[in-house]
Design a protein around this motif. Sequence first.
Motif, short mmCIF file in Angstrom:
data_model
loop_
_atom_site.label_atom_id
_atom_site.label_comp_id
_atom_site.label_asym_id
_atom_site.label_seq_id
_atom_site.Cartn_x
_atom_site.Cartn_y
_atom_site.Cartn_z
N GLN A 56 81.94 28.65 101.41
CA GLN A 56 80.87 27.71 101.80
C GLN A 56 80.54 26.70 100.70
O GLN A 56 79.69 25.84 100.89
N PRO A 58 81.45 23.56 98.42
CA PRO A 58 82.42 22.46 98.36
C PRO A 58 83.04 22.37 96.96
O PRO A 58 82.42 22.73 95.97
N SER A 62 80.62 16.61 95.95
CA SER A 62 79.31 17.06 96.44
C SER A 62 78.90 18.40 95.81
O SER A 62 77.79 18.87 96.03
N PRO A 91 74.25 34.67 96.47
CA PRO A 91 74.46 34.23 97.86
C PRO A 91 74.19 32.72 97.98
O PRO A 91 73.30 32.18 97.33
N VAL A 92 74.99 32.05 98.83
CA VAL A 92 74.94 30.59 98.95
C VAL A 92 73.95 30.18 100.05
O VAL A 92 73.86 30.85 101.09
N ALA A 94 70.76 30.32 100.16
CA ALA A 94 69.99 31.54 100.42
C ALA A 94 68.57 31.47 99.87
O ALA A 94 67.84 32.44 99.92
N GLY A 95 68.20 30.32 99.28
CA GLY A 95 66.87 30.20 98.67
C GLY A 95 66.83 30.74 97.25
O GLY A 95 65.76 30.94 96.68
N GLY A 99 73.25 26.74 93.37
CA GLY A 99 73.88 25.45 93.06
C GLY A 99 73.14 24.73 91.94
O GLY A 99 73.75 24.16 91.02
N ASN A 102 73.95 26.34 88.65
CA ASN A 102 75.28 25.93 88.17
C ASN A 102 75.22 24.55 87.53
O ASN A 102 75.83 24.31 86.48
P1 ATP Z 1 68.50 24.58 98.21
O1 ATP Z 1 67.18 25.24 98.49
O2 ATP Z 1 68.48 23.61 97.07
O3 ATP Z 1 69.22 24.06 99.45
P2 ATP Z 1 69.68 27.19 97.91
O4 ATP Z 1 69.19 27.91 96.74
O5 ATP Z 1 69.12 27.61 99.22
O6 ATP Z 1 69.47 25.68 97.64
P3 ATP Z 1 72.47 26.89 97.14
O7 ATP Z 1 73.27 28.15 96.99
O8 ATP Z 1 72.14 26.16 95.92
O9 ATP Z 1 71.23 27.26 98.04
O10 ATP Z 1 73.31 25.96 98.15
C1 ATP Z 1 72.78 24.89 98.84
C2 ATP Z 1 73.92 24.03 99.40
O11 ATP Z 1 74.56 23.36 98.33
C3 ATP Z 1 75.00 24.82 100.13
O12 ATP Z 1 75.13 24.25 101.41
C4 ATP Z 1 76.27 24.61 99.33
O13 ATP Z 1 77.39 24.39 100.13
C5 ATP Z 1 75.98 23.39 98.46
N1 ATP Z 1 76.52 23.49 97.08
C6 ATP Z 1 76.96 22.46 96.34
N2 ATP Z 1 77.34 22.89 95.11
C7 ATP Z 1 77.10 24.20 95.05
C8 ATP Z 1 77.28 25.17 94.04
N3 ATP Z 1 77.77 24.90 92.83
N4 ATP Z 1 76.89 26.43 94.32
C9 ATP Z 1 76.36 26.73 95.54
N5 ATP Z 1 76.21 25.85 96.54
C10 ATP Z 1 76.56 24.58 96.31
#
Ligand code: ATP
Length: 288
Positions: A56, A58, A62, A91-92, A94-95, A99, A102
């Motif tokens: 999931q 990219p 992006s 987890p991606v 996921a709150g 990202g 990173n």
């Molecule tokens: P947010 O609340 O900012 O959306 P999150 O903590 O819920 O973030 P993340 O795991 O950061 O979730 O991922 C949010 C989105 O960013 C995902 O749809 C993912 O595909 C995209 N994304 C881009 N770069 C990354 C990365 N390095 N790691 C994880 N997700 C990434």
Amino acid sequence: MKILSPAKVNLFLKILGKRIDGYHDLMTLMCCIGLYDTVSIHVGHTNIDVSCSHPQVPEDESNLAYMAANLFLKTFEKNDGVKIVIQKQIPVAAGLGGGSSNAAAVLLALNRYYGYPFSMQDLMSMGLSIGADVPFFLFQKPAIATGIGEKLEPYPGLEKFSILLVSPGVSISTAEVYKKLNLALTKCKKKLKSFPLNHQRFDPRCHLCNDLEAVTASTYPVITTVKKALLRHGALGALMSGSGPTIFGLFSDSHGASQANHALFHIYGWRMYLADMITQDTGFDIQT
Ligand code: ATP
């Protein structure tokens, strides 16, 4: 360089209002937790190249780690390239801010590699242009964030609770959650009336609250099921992190968290992670 890039949880998340630029003003208490991605960075490549094992995430421009490297090198006016390899544990979508973490890891590592050409303030404004949570990860300690997340105040009043995270296996877009939010129905304000902004103790029995939780739970009732199950199995409090769907329970010790982990896995088969809160300076661990 190899960097451990931690996840975060929101211990409260209160939405204050919608701004004319479409973002929301909020007030949130965030803390990093001991659940990490590993980000490997090799400078000297001809261009920016990102790879990540998670389907999931990219691997193009992006990717938030790509954006961070690109912005850093452009601002520094360097023609260098960089190869970034991300091993995902967080987890991606996921709150848990994976990202954004990173991206912060890349900014901190490149700044160190080039001999600290940028101040923390410079890195923070680069981070903010990538994502609202990036400044928090650069800050590297528990903090109350206001504005859209960029105004940060250290919060030293946190005990080191043990955490059990539950990933309920549904996915959620942060933008969708904010779109459905009805500010008239939010409840955090009342709960946080007794919150000690003078940095005394955060109490999970009274202060855990998230204005986005009811929105996400209206689409995914499993969120309420998970919360109830965590509380039944000894959590001092339980809450959805960020826009979800991850729910975490706070426990006074790792034994309690671990017992709940076993019991809930046995009953429900949910995907779960045990971690500690990082209440001292987070200090991204950069190994060269
Ligand atoms: P947010 O609340 O900012 O959306 P999150 O903590 O819920 O973030 P993340 O795991 O950061 O979730 O991922 C949010 C989105 O960013 C995902 O749809 C993912 O595909 C995209 N994304 C881009 N770069 C990354 C990365 N390095 N790691 C994880 N997700 C990434």
